[in-house]
Design a protein around this motif. Structure first.
Motif, PDB file in Angstrom:
ATOM      1  N   ALA A  94      -2.687  -3.444 -13.139  1.00 19.41           N
ATOM      2  CA  ALA A  94      -2.140  -4.659 -12.536  1.00 19.41           C
ATOM      3  C   ALA A  94      -1.770  -5.609 -13.661  1.00 19.41           C
TER       4      ALA A  94
ATOM      5  N   GLU B 215      -0.587   2.616  -9.439  1.00 19.38           N
ATOM      6  CA  GLU B 215      -1.640   3.622  -9.313  1.00 19.38           C
ATOM      7  C   GLU B 215      -1.376   4.747 -10.318  1.00 19.38           C
TER       8      GLU B 215
ATOM      9  N   THR C 168       0.820  -1.211   0.000  1.00 11.97           N
ATOM     10  CA  THR C 168       0.000   0.000   0.000  1.00 11.97           C
ATOM     11  C   THR C 168       0.857   1.264   0.000  1.00 11.97           C
TER      12      THR C 168
ATOM     13  N   ASP D 118      -2.117   8.173 -11.220  1.00 11.15           N
ATOM     14  CA  ASP D 118      -2.697   9.381 -10.638  1.00 11.15           C
ATOM     15  C   ASP D 118      -3.222  10.324 -11.714  1.00 11.15           C
TER      16      ASP D 118
ATOM     17  N   THR E 164       0.544  -3.403  -7.583  1.00  8.72           N
ATOM     18  CA  THR E 164      -0.268  -2.635  -8.527  1.00  8.72           C
ATOM     19  C   THR E 164       0.474  -1.357  -8.898  1.00  8.72           C
TER      20      THR E 164
ATOM     21  N   THR F 291      -6.184   2.218 -11.516  1.00 10.69           N
ATOM     22  CA  THR F 291      -5.231   1.192 -11.091  1.00 10.69           C
ATOM     23  C   THR F 291      -4.903   0.252 -12.236  1.00 10.69           C
TER      24      THR F 291
END
Length: 351
Positions: free
Chosen positions: A269, A249, A190, A251, A247, A267
């Protein structure tokens, strides 16, 4: 017994002056000598650090070559110069005329970069046409390292580039690349282990672009964060990172192309076959222009359905009440979807 003669006053004065002169010279020369030794030690550390980095990259399978390394700039600069640097990793090959890294000896963690002369980057994917990026004017950059030797941030800028895509030249007015890392490796997925930014200004696309969009792409922006410890671009590392919940991210992914303006976030992956999958949200201005551009590739009923769907998704939220389409954008099974519409097939990525 004869008494020992004592020095005369003028002789004592002369001796005192000589001693004072020696002391002054020592006071001046010792710090200069100490600084010189310290500079040469710093220069040696720079050389050892670069040679260690080269050895590490070669141990990891990369090709790292150069035509010579020199360290100079005494007394007020530490300047490292690499002649004809060459770095090749999986699918990417960079060759330059010269690389110069310069820092103040008292602040060696802040480094100014210069890429004099021609720089060339080639990106090759199996089954895909190669992409060659040529920067004949070179470029500049800034690098900030931590005392631990890890990267804090990097910024590179190149102007007057030309990208060759499938044999077609694409001039690019300016390209900015940035990277930043946290002070310590992330303990969990995270937390971002690497942040990347890319901005390209003034792209001129080849002839044959849809007239509704034109050839000029004013600006493209990308900001993304790789969560967890960034994997190496090889199947085993990518697979382990993906299985562990890794993952990317996104933005901001923005495009300003003629009447089209799009901003996406979400996101990314990898699936079990290490192919990209994505769940993004897009805000699209000028969606009818996209539809007109893609209409020749669609069946008549598909075009009609797409126009109806776009009309349903559009809201007058742009400047002066301009309609803006807000829709989910997904990538799955090597296909790109906007809402329920399958827009395009995607090529297979080979790592």
């Amino acid at each position: 017994m004869r008494p020992t003669p004592t020095p005369s006053a003028p002789r004592r004065l002369l001796t005192g002056r000589r001693i004072a002169t020696v002391l002054v010279l020592m006071a001046l020369l010792l710090p200069a000598l100490a600084y010189s030794l310290w500079w040469w030690q710093a220069a040696r550390s720079v050389r050892d650090g670069l040679e260690s980095w080269v050895a590490d990259q070669r141990a990891n399978g990369a090709v790292v070559e150069h035509g010579g390394l020199t360290i100079h700039g005494f007394p007020f600069t530490l300047r490292a110069e690499l002649q004809t640097p060459h770095l090749a990793t999986r699918g990417a090959d960079w060759q330059g005329a010269r690389l110069v890294a310069e820092a103040a000896p008292w602040n060696p963690t802040r480094i100014a970069l210069a890429f004099p002369g021609e720089q060339r980057l080639s990106v090759v994917q199996p089954g895909q046409p190669p992409i060659d990026i040529l920067a004949p004017q070179g470029g500049t950059g800034d690098l900030v390292m931590r005392l631990s030797g890890t990267l804090e941030r990097l910024a590179l800028r190149f102007t007057g580039l030309t990208a060759q895509v499938a044999g077609q030249p694409v001039p690019v007015a300016a390209l900015d690349i940035g990277a930043a890392q946290p002070d310590r490796p992330p303990a969990e997925r995270t937390t971002a282990g690497l942040t990347l930014t890319l901005t390209a200004d003034g792209l001129t696309l080849p002839d044959g672009m849809p007239p509704t969009l034109g050839r000029e792409v004013k600006r493209t922006e990308l900001t993304l964060r790789i969560m967890g410890t960034p994997p190496r671009p090889e199947p085993a590392s990518l697979s382990a990172w993906s299985r562990d919940g890794g993952t990317v991210e996104v933005d901001r992914l923005a495009l300003d192309w003629g009447p089209l303006g799009a901003v996406l976030s979400g996101t990314l992956a990898l699936d079990a076959q290490l192919q990209p999958q994505a769940a993004l949200t897009a805000e699209i201005r000028g969606a009818p222009a996209i539809l007109d551009a893609m209409k020749p590739m669609m069946r008549p009923n598909e075009a009609a359905i797409a126009r109806t769907v776009l009309a349903m998704l559009a809201r007058p939220t742009g400047p002066n009440g301009e309609p803006v389409v807000t829709a989910p954008v997904t990538v799955q099974d090597r296909a790109l979807f906007v809402g329920p519409l399958r827009v395009a097939a995607l090529p297979k990525l080979v790592w």
